[in-house]
Design an enzyme around this catalytic site. Structure first.
Site, PDB file in Angstrom:
ATOM      1  N   LEU A   1      45.260  29.453  35.022  1.00 30.76           N
ATOM      2  CA  LEU A   1      46.692  29.649  34.734  1.00 30.76           C
ATOM      3  C   LEU A   1      46.910  29.969  33.252  1.00 30.76           C
ATOM      4  O   LEU A   1      47.724  30.815  32.890  1.00 30.76           O
ATOM      5  CB  LEU A   1      47.466  28.385  35.140  1.00 30.76           C
ATOM      6  N   LYS A   2      46.137  29.312  32.406  1.00 29.02           N
ATOM      7  CA  LYS A   2      46.272  29.541  30.959  1.00 29.02           C
ATOM      8  C   LYS A   2      45.994  31.012  30.602  1.00 29.02           C
ATOM      9  O   LYS A   2      46.638  31.580  29.718  1.00 29.02           O
ATOM     10  CB  LYS A   2      45.319  28.590  30.208  1.00 29.02           C
TER      11      LYS A   2
END
Ligand SMILES: NC(=O)c1ccc[n+]([C@@H]2O[C@H](COP(=O)([O-])OP(=O)(O)OC[C@H]3O[C@@H](n4cnc5c(N)ncnc54)[C@H](OP(=O)(O)O)[C@@H]3O)[C@@H](O)[C@H]2O)c1
Length: 290
Positions: free
Chosen positions: A175-176
Site C-alpha cells: 500500500l505504501k
C-alpha cells in the site's frame, strides 16, 4: 500533567534521521522509555535533551528493549542493522519495521524475524517531517492480531490514525508504494507547473493564486509550491530517498504487470536533479531537473 505509564514501555528506535528522531521524541514525551541508536552517533546526541537515551552501539540500544522500531533508509540498511542487534535481542521482542523497504526486502525482513523469534509488524508511515514532529503520522500497519494492543499504544503516541491493513505482513509495504506514486505525481506536477510559468515569463506565484481555494488546491500543493517560491529546500523527504522509493514503485509495478509511465518519467527527473547535486534537499528540488 499525569505521565502515562505503559505496561510495555522500553522501546529502542534504530535510525534517527528526519523521521526516526521525531518518532523517538514523541515516544519519550508520551511515557515510553526510549533508547536510540543511529549510524552516525553525533547526529543522534541532541535527542538526549528530550530524555531519550542515545547509544553508540546498536546492541546496547536494544538490550532490555521490549520493542524495537526501525526507521532506516532502505531494506539493506535495516537487514544490516537488525543483524548487528541480534545478539542482544530477546526472543519474543516485538519489531515494528517502519522504513519504506518495498516488497522483496519486507519479505526478507519478515523471514529474518520468523527465524529469530521476533514478532514482526510491517508498519510504514504516511506523513513527512512536520506530521512526524507533531505526532500526526498515519500508520499503515500489518501484523498478527496478538500484540496489536501493545503496538497500538506506540502508534497512538506517534500518529493521528492507524490503518490496520492486514494480519499478513507485506500488505502495508505494498500500500505504501501505491501512496508514494501519488505523492511523486503531485510533487513533479507542482514543480513542472511552476517551472513552465517561470520559463514563459509569468510570475510563478500566480499559479498558486489561481489554484487557491479551487478543486485543484490541497495542503500539499500549498506547502510545496510555497517552498519553491521561497527557495526553501530543507528536506522533509529527501530527493535521494525519493529516487530509492520511485525505483521500489517501478519494480513492484512491473512485477504486477502495471505500466507506471508517470513514475518512470518522474524518476528520470529526480535523477537529473540528484546528479546536479540536489539529492540531500527536499524532493521538491525536482524543480531543478534540467
Ligand atoms: N521523510 C519522510 O517524509 C518519510 C515519510 C515516510 C516514509 N519515509 C521513509 O522512512 C525512512 C526514513 O526516512 P527519513 O526521511 O528519516 O530518512 P533520512 O533522514 O535520510 O534518515 C535515514 C536514516 O537511515 C540511516 N542509514 C542510511 N543508510 C544506512 C546504512 N547503510 N546503515 C545504517 N543506517 C543507515 C541514516 O543514518 P545516518 O544518520 O548515519 O546517515 C538515518 O538514520 C525511509 O525509508 C523513507 O523512505 C520517509
Amino acid at each position: 500533567m499525569t505521565q502515562i505509564v505503559h505496561a510495555t514501555n522500553k522501546i529502542a528506535v534504530l535510525g534517527t534521521g528526519i523521521m526516526g528522531a521525531a518518532i523517538a521524541c514523541n515516544l519519550q514525551k508520551n511515557g515510553f522509555n526510549v533508547s536510540a541508536w543511529n549510524r552516525t552517533y553525533e547526529k543522534a546526541k541532541n535527542l538526549e535533551e528530550f530524555g531519550v537515551t542515545v547509544h553508540e552501539y546498536v546492541q546496547d540500544a536494544v538490550s532490555n528493549a521490549d520493542i524495537i522500531l526501525t526507521m532506516l533508509k532502505d531494506g539493506d540498511s535495516v537487514l544490516k542493522v537488525i543483524n548487528s542487534a541480534l545478539p542482544s535481542l530477546s526472543k519474543g521482542t516485538i519489531w515494528i519495521q517502519s522504513s519504506t523497504v518495498g516488497i522483496t526486502a519486507n519479505e526478507q525482513l519478515e523471514t529474518f524475524a520468523a527465524e529469530n523469534g521476533l514478532k514482526y509488524f510491517d508498519a510504514p508511515v504516511q506523513g513527512t517531517k512536520g506530521p512526524a514532529e507533531q505526532g500526526k503520522l498515519i500508520i499503515i500497519a500489518s501484523g498478527p492480531l496478538s500484540d496489536r494492543n501493545t503496538v497500538q499504544s506506540i502508534f497512538d503516541a506517534i500518529g493521528q490514525r492507524t490503518v490496520w491493513v492486514s494480519e499478513q505482513s507485506g500488505m502495508s509495504s505494498k500500500l505504501k508504494l501505491a501512496l508514494n506514486s501519488w505523492a511523486f505525481a503531485l510533487t513533479h506536477g507542482i514543480a513542472e507547473s511552476l517551472s513552465i510559468a517561470k520559463a514563459l515569463g509569468v510570475d510563478p506565484s500566480l499559479v498558486i493564486d489561481v489554484v487557491k481555494g479551487g478543486p485543484m488546491d490541497n495542503m500539499y500543493f500549498q506547502l510545496k509550491s510555497t517552498a519553491i517560491i521561497s527557495g526553501n529546500y530543507d528536506a522533509s523527504f529527501s530527493l535521494d530517498n525519493a529516487v530509492k522509493d520511485s525505483e521500489l514503485v517501478i519494480d513492484a509495478s512491473k512485477r504486477a504487470g502495471v505500466k507506471v509511465d508517470g513514475v518512470e518519467a518522474g524518476l528520470e527527473r529526480f535523477k537529473r536533479a540528484q546528479q546536479a547535486g540536489h539529492g540531500s534537499k527536499d524532493m521538491v528540488a525536482t524543480y531543478f531537473a534540467k
